[in-house]
Design a protein around this motif. Structure first.
Motif, PDB file in Angstrom:
ATOM      1  N   ASP A  15      -7.051  -1.405  -0.812  1.00 19.25           N
ATOM      2  CA  ASP A  15      -7.495  -1.726   0.348  1.00 19.25           C
ATOM      3  C   ASP A  15      -8.890  -2.638   0.224  1.00 19.25           C
ATOM      4  O   ASP A  15      -8.881  -3.622   1.407  1.00 19.25           O
ATOM      5  N   THR A  36      -7.282  -6.362   0.103  1.00 19.13           N
ATOM      6  CA  THR A  36      -6.879  -6.434   1.192  1.00 19.13           C
ATOM      7  C   THR A  36      -7.878  -6.837   2.439  1.00 19.13           C
ATOM      8  O   THR A  36      -7.807  -8.062   2.955  1.00 19.13           O
ATOM      9  N   GLN A  94      -4.721   2.488  -4.527  1.00 16.07           N
ATOM     10  CA  GLN A  94      -4.667   2.395  -3.105  1.00 16.07           C
ATOM     11  C   GLN A  94      -6.316   1.957  -2.348  1.00 16.07           C
ATOM     12  O   GLN A  94      -6.196   0.804  -1.705  1.00 16.07           O
ATOM     13  N   ARG A 139       0.678  -1.347   0.056  1.00 17.41           N
ATOM     14  CA  ARG A 139       0.163   0.128   0.042  1.00 17.41           C
ATOM     15  C   ARG A 139       0.637   1.198   0.177  1.00 17.41           C
ATOM     16  O   ARG A 139       0.597   2.237  -0.610  1.00 17.41           O
TER      17      ARG A 139
END
Length: 192
Positions: A153, A156, A149, A141
């Protein structure tokens, strides 16, 4: 690197040209940097356990690294420096890639997480793997292009929600509350 040195100290490996390590020490050393040139493998061991480098452009050594610790029974280590790795901040090596190719990390991480869950793996590698994965997500990141990003996220979060169920999270909260809290922050990133 300082973080790798900390893993070596935590493993309490005796200094020497070649030392055999136990499963607890192996779990500590599994968190070291994945660079493939810092390991020597028996070809038969890799073939017998179907271990290989991932087909991805970046992060292709992660699966080789973790699956070899997962299947390894007799691991020998040496504290002798055999290779050094330098990263030029403005270089063109794979380490410097900041684009879409970074999303390829989720495939090998998913295969490793599944193997640790389904192949009667001992618990010894699960916590170190989650600690490594959480740290890797932060590193990616911090290095991925800013416009990617938010999507990273979300990926993730999907990964963590898939592989860290409530039972595992409860166990992790007891074993490593700092890591558990960090995972919560990663789950919340971009949603606050």
């Amino acid at each position: 690197m300082p973080l790798d040195e900390a893993h070596w100290r935590r493993a309490k490996v005796q200094v020497g040209a070649l030392s055999s390590i136990n499963p607890t020490q192996a779990a500590a050393l599994a968190e070291t940097t994945n660079y493939p040139w810092n390991k020597i493998y028996r070809t038969d061991f890799l073939r017998e356990n179907n271990i290989y480098c991932s087909e991805t452009m970046v992060h292709n050594d992660i699966e080789l690294h973790w699956m070899s610790f997962h299947h390894g029974r007799n691991i020998l280590v040496s504290d002798r420096v055999g290779a050094l790795h330098f990263v030029a901040p403005s270089g063109q090596r794979l380490t410097n890639r900041k684009g879409e190719e970074r999303f390829a990390v989720f495939a090998p991480l998913g295969r490793i997480a599944s193997a640790l869950d389904t192949e009667n793996a001992s618990e010894r590698l699960r916590e170190p793997f989650l600690r490594f994965t959480s740290g890797l997500f932060d590193w990616i990141r911090g290095n991925i292009a800013p416009h990617l990003q938010e999507r990273f996220d979300a990926a993730t979060r999907d990964f963590l929600l898939t592989y860290v169920d409530m039972t595992r999270f409860s166990q992790l909260s007891q074993a490593d509350p700092v890591l558990a809290r960090h995972i919560v922050l990663q789950l919340e990133r971009g949603r606050i």
